[in-house]
Each structure stands twice: as structure tokens, then as C-alpha cells.
Design a protein around this motif. Structure first.
Motif, PDB file in Angstrom:
ATOM      1  N   ASN A   1      -6.717   4.521   1.499  1.00 17.22           N
ATOM      2  CA  ASN A   1      -6.334   5.294   0.380  1.00 17.22           C
ATOM      3  C   ASN A   1      -7.195   6.091  -0.410  1.00 17.22           C
ATOM      4  N   ALA A   2      -8.360   5.381  -0.281  1.00 18.85           N
ATOM      5  CA  ALA A   2      -9.516   6.272  -1.351  1.00 18.85           C
ATOM      6  C   ALA A   2      -9.909   7.430  -0.411  1.00 18.85           C
ATOM      7  N   GLY A   3      -9.692   7.343   1.000  1.00 19.93           N
ATOM      8  CA  GLY A   3     -10.256   8.631   1.648  1.00 19.93           C
ATOM      9  C   GLY A   3     -11.850   9.075   1.477  1.00 19.93           C
ATOM     10  N   ALA A   4     -11.839  10.120   1.001  1.00 18.92           N
ATOM     11  CA  ALA A   4     -13.502  10.763   0.792  1.00 18.92           C
ATOM     12  C   ALA A   4     -14.038  10.075  -0.169  1.00 18.92           C
ATOM     13  N   LEU A   5     -13.330   9.416  -1.160  1.00 21.23           N
ATOM     14  CA  LEU A   5     -13.879   8.683  -2.324  1.00 21.23           C
ATOM     15  C   LEU A   5     -14.143   7.250  -1.800  1.00 21.23           C
ATOM     16  N   ALA A   6     -14.054   6.839  -0.764  1.00 22.67           N
ATOM     17  CA  ALA A   6     -14.311   5.484  -0.472  1.00 22.67           C
ATOM     18  C   ALA A   6     -15.826   5.155  -0.681  1.00 22.67           C
ATOM     19  N   GLY A   7     -16.750   6.091  -0.213  1.00 24.72           N
ATOM     20  CA  GLY A   7     -18.043   5.915  -0.418  1.00 24.72           C
ATOM     21  C   GLY A   7     -18.685   6.181  -1.841  1.00 24.72           C
ATOM     22  N   GLU A   8     -17.627   6.340  -2.783  1.00 26.27           N
ATOM     23  CA  GLU A   8     -18.090   6.301  -4.088  1.00 26.27           C
ATOM     24  C   GLU A   8     -17.681   4.935  -4.768  1.00 26.27           C
ATOM     25  N   ILE A   9     -16.823   4.073  -4.275  1.00 21.37           N
ATOM     26  CA  ILE A   9     -16.406   2.830  -4.618  1.00 21.37           C
ATOM     27  C   ILE A   9     -17.045   1.620  -3.971  1.00 21.37           C
ATOM     28  N   THR A  10     -17.339   0.639  -4.638  1.00 22.15           N
ATOM     29  CA  THR A  10     -18.018  -0.448  -3.994  1.00 22.15           C
ATOM     30  C   THR A  10     -16.902  -1.503  -4.060  1.00 22.15           C
ATOM     31  N   PHE A  11     -16.357  -1.721  -2.726  1.00 22.63           N
ATOM     32  CA  PHE A  11     -15.123  -2.773  -2.372  1.00 22.63           C
ATOM     33  C   PHE A  11     -15.811  -3.908  -1.717  1.00 22.63           C
ATOM     34  N   LEU A  12     -15.385  -5.179  -2.516  1.00 26.17           N
ATOM     35  CA  LEU A  12     -15.958  -6.295  -2.380  1.00 26.17           C
ATOM     36  C   LEU A  12     -14.763  -7.469  -2.176  1.00 26.17           C
ATOM     37  N   GLN A  13     -14.790  -8.248  -1.173  1.00 23.11           N
ATOM     38  CA  GLN A  13     -13.711  -9.384  -1.259  1.00 23.11           C
ATOM     39  C   GLN A  13     -14.342 -10.538  -1.970  1.00 23.11           C
ATOM     40  N   MET A  14     -13.619 -11.050  -3.028  1.00 22.77           N
ATOM     41  CA  MET A  14     -13.796 -11.986  -3.894  1.00 22.77           C
ATOM     42  C   MET A  14     -12.884 -12.474  -4.720  1.00 22.77           C
ATOM     43  N   ASP A  15     -12.859 -13.637  -5.120  1.00 19.07           N
ATOM     44  CA  ASP A  15     -11.885 -14.368  -6.062  1.00 19.07           C
ATOM     45  C   ASP A  15     -12.100 -14.122  -7.330  1.00 19.07           C
TER      46      ASP A  15
ATOM     47  N   SER B   1       0.813  -1.161   0.004  1.00 19.85           N
ATOM     48  CA  SER B   1      -0.031   0.009   0.004  1.00 19.85           C
ATOM     49  C   SER B   1       0.627   1.270  -0.185  1.00 19.85           C
ATOM     50  N   GLU B   2       2.027   1.110   0.734  1.00 20.59           N
ATOM     51  CA  GLU B   2       2.871   2.265   0.617  1.00 20.59           C
ATOM     52  C   GLU B   2       3.337   2.768  -0.730  1.00 20.59           C
ATOM     53  N   ASN B   3       3.659   1.675  -1.471  1.00 17.49           N
ATOM     54  CA  ASN B   3       3.874   1.746  -2.879  1.00 17.49           C
ATOM     55  C   ASN B   3       3.106   2.275  -3.857  1.00 17.49           C
ATOM     56  N   VAL B   4       1.683   1.980  -3.578  1.00 19.07           N
ATOM     57  CA  VAL B   4       0.695   2.397  -4.284  1.00 19.07           C
ATOM     58  C   VAL B   4       0.328   3.865  -3.817  1.00 19.07           C
ATOM     59  N   ARG B   5       0.562   4.403  -2.651  1.00 18.41           N
ATOM     60  CA  ARG B   5       0.249   5.792  -2.211  1.00 18.41           C
ATOM     61  C   ARG B   5       1.387   6.667  -2.788  1.00 18.41           C
ATOM     62  N   PHE B   6       2.638   6.352  -2.903  1.00 16.83           N
ATOM     63  CA  PHE B   6       3.751   7.032  -3.774  1.00 16.83           C
ATOM     64  C   PHE B   6       3.186   7.174  -5.176  1.00 16.83           C
ATOM     65  N   GLU B   7       2.590   6.080  -6.016  1.00 18.29           N
ATOM     66  CA  GLU B   7       2.062   6.263  -7.266  1.00 18.29           C
ATOM     67  C   GLU B   7       0.999   7.206  -7.193  1.00 18.29           C
ATOM     68  N   MET B   8       0.199   7.244  -6.275  1.00 15.51           N
ATOM     69  CA  MET B   8      -1.033   8.058  -6.295  1.00 15.51           C
ATOM     70  C   MET B   8      -0.765   9.497  -6.386  1.00 15.51           C
ATOM     71  N   GLU B   9       0.478   9.806  -5.680  1.00 17.13           N
ATOM     72  CA  GLU B   9       0.994  11.265  -5.594  1.00 17.13           C
ATOM     73  C   GLU B   9       2.139  11.375  -6.629  1.00 17.13           C
ATOM     74  N   HIS B  10       2.513  10.634  -7.635  1.00 17.67           N
ATOM     75  CA  HIS B  10       3.566  10.749  -8.501  1.00 17.67           C
ATOM     76  C   HIS B  10       3.100  10.961  -9.787  1.00 17.67           C
ATOM     77  N   VAL B  11       3.964  11.210 -10.793  1.00 18.58           N
ATOM     78  CA  VAL B  11       3.628  11.322 -12.098  1.00 18.58           C
ATOM     79  C   VAL B  11       2.943   9.821 -12.856  1.00 18.58           C
ATOM     80  N   ASN B  12       3.084   8.698 -12.182  1.00 18.34           N
ATOM     81  CA  ASN B  12       2.536   7.649 -12.616  1.00 18.34           C
ATOM     82  C   ASN B  12       1.173   7.343 -12.608  1.00 18.34           C
TER      83      ASN B  12
END
Length: 258
Positions: free
Chosen positions: A96-110, A28-39
Motif C-alpha cells: 500500500n505504501a508503494g514508492a513510500l515503502a522505502g521511507e518507512i521502517t516496517f518491523l514485526q513486533m508485539d 487491506s482493501e478497506n484501508v486502500r479505500f480509506e487512503m483514496e477517500h475523504v477519510n
């Protein structure tokens, strides 16, 4: 390509889930870097380019991990459902989604056994997932099933562990490590549990296959049409450190239409 590429006797899912549970925070630390980076902009430019013309805006992010694709697409107005087999990864994604978490449906699934009705999504996106599946052929069939007619699959992956089965690739992998050291940059292979991931990967089908050719055949069998491959997509979405780290394992993109 035969049945052996689609079927394994022993389920590795618990072992894979436990591995990613341990790695959730550091990954998750790597992804947070990506979110704030040119990536972030590089990746989203590519996604939006290849999502053009989909029937609607319902996107399924499979193997979301800490939520990079899901969050970026939700920011751009897509209606996103994000699934992952590892509960700890989904918790990281919500943070990581912060305020957007309520806009995304998160589900545990294979990813190989989706609990969705047929034809419910306009697009599927996934990154660095397929190599990690026991039954990728089954996964491609499931992904085709849940797409609407005209819907699009975008799959980004690489032969991450092909060096375990190919002597030439193993030598190239070691050269990458030397170039990273000489350049005095972060070595993305230097992390705890790396040996464990290699151990798991030895039992996974796609570590032993030629890619993306194997994936293309699986997609065709699943029913995808108009399959397009970009085997140099890494040049567009990776930063300079990633390009050095992964020089011998180029990322490819597969786009298929239902």
C-alpha cells in the motif's frame, strides 16, 4: 481495576495472529479505500492537530495493520517506524505504501513487548489496536518507555466488543445492524470470520471493561501525564456510512504526554 486486568494465564497471541493473517487482504482493501477517500484527510488533520508541539518528527505507528497511519504521516514528512505482530499485515502495508515503502521502517513486533531502546520516539500513534491486546496495561507501560520526555501518545479505539458482555449494548448493536439494512449501505459486521473474532474477543480484557475510563487508569499507572480524552472523535474522522455502522460504539481518542 486490579491485577486481573493486567494479567492472563494463557497466551492468545498465536490465535490472534492467525486470525489477522487470514483477514490481512480483505482488511487491506478497506484501508486502500480509506487512503483514496475523504477519510484520509479527516484522519490526518486530526493527527497533525494533536501531534503539534512534539519534540521531533520520529513517530512510531503501533499495530499499523495495512499501514494507514504510517503512510499518511510519511506523506506529510514524518519519520515513521511501523510495527505489527502479523507478517501478512506488514506485507500489505508495504504494498500500500508503494514508492513510500522505502521511507518507512516496517518491523514485526508485539505491541506489548517492544524491541526498542528507551526514549527513542517523539510520538506514538495507534488505531483500533488496544481492544485486541491481552495485556493492555503492559502495552501502555511499554509505550511510555519508548517515548522521549515530552513525547505524545495518540490512541484511537472503541469498545468494539463490549456488546458481548452488556445486554443494553447488545440491543444497541442490533439496532445499528437494522439501521444499516434500512439505509441499504454496507454492513461492516458482515464479513467472514466475524464469529471467530467474537470468540477471541470474549477472552480479551478490554471487551469486559468500561472504556475509555479503564484505559485512562492504565495510562496513569504507566506514567502518562496531561491525559486528554475526546469521546466524540468519531464524528470528525468517520464518513457517513461508518457513523451509521458504529453508532452504538463511539470511537474515542486518548492523548497522553510523557
Amino acid at each position: 481495576m486490579g491485577a486481573t486486568l493486567l494479567d492472563e494465564d494463557r497466551s492468545m497471541l498465536p490465535e490472534i495472529r492467525d486470525y489477522w493473517t487470514k483477514r490481512a487482504k480483505s482488511y487491506s482493501e478497506n484501508v486502500r479505500f480509506e487512503m483514496e477517500h475523504v477519510n484520509e484527510h479527516l484522519w490526518m488533520d486530526v493527527l497533525e492537530q494533536y501531534l503539534k508541539g512534539i519534540p521531533g518528527n520520529r513517530v512510531l505507528d503501533i499495530g499499523t495493520g495495512p499501514g494507514f497511519f504510517a503512510i499518511g504521516l510519511a506523506k506529510r514528512g514524518y519519520q515513521v517506524t511501523a510495527v505489527d505482530y502479523t507478517g501478512s499485515m506488514l506485507e500489505e502495508a508495504k504494498k500500500n505504501a508503494g514508492a513510500l515503502a522505502g521511507e518507512i521502517t516496517f518491523l514485526q513486533m508485539d505491541a506489548q513487548n517492544l524491541d526498542f531502546d528507551d526514549a527513542g520516539f517523539d510520538a506514538i500513534v495507534t488505531r483500533n489496536l488496544t481492544w485486541n491486546l491481552e495485556h493492555p496495561g503492559k502495552a501502555y507501560r511499554e509505550w511510555h518507555r519508548v517515548l522521549k520526555k515530552g513525547g505524545v501518545l495518540l490512541n484511537f479505539d472503541a469498545g468494539w466488543y463490549s456488546y458481548l458482555f452488556d445486554e443494553e449494548k447488545a440491543l444497541s448493536f442490533e439496532k445499528d445492524r437494522k439501521r444499516v439494512k434500512d439505509a441499504k449501505i454496507k454492513d461492516y459486521e458482515d464479513y467472514s470470520e466475524s464469529d471467530k473474532m467474537e470468540e477471541i474477543s470474549r477472552g480479551l480484557i478490554l471487551s469486559r471493561c468500561k472504556r475509555p475510563q479503564t484505559d485512562i487508569e492504565m495510562m496513569r499507572r504507566a506514567g502518562f501525564k496531561l491525559i486528554y480524552t475526546d469521546e466524540r472523535i468519531g464524528e470528525r474522522v468517520w464518513d457517513e456510512e461508518e457513523k451509521v455502522n458504529f453508532a452504538s460504539r463511539p470511537m474515542f481518542m486518548l492523548r497522553g504526554v510523557k
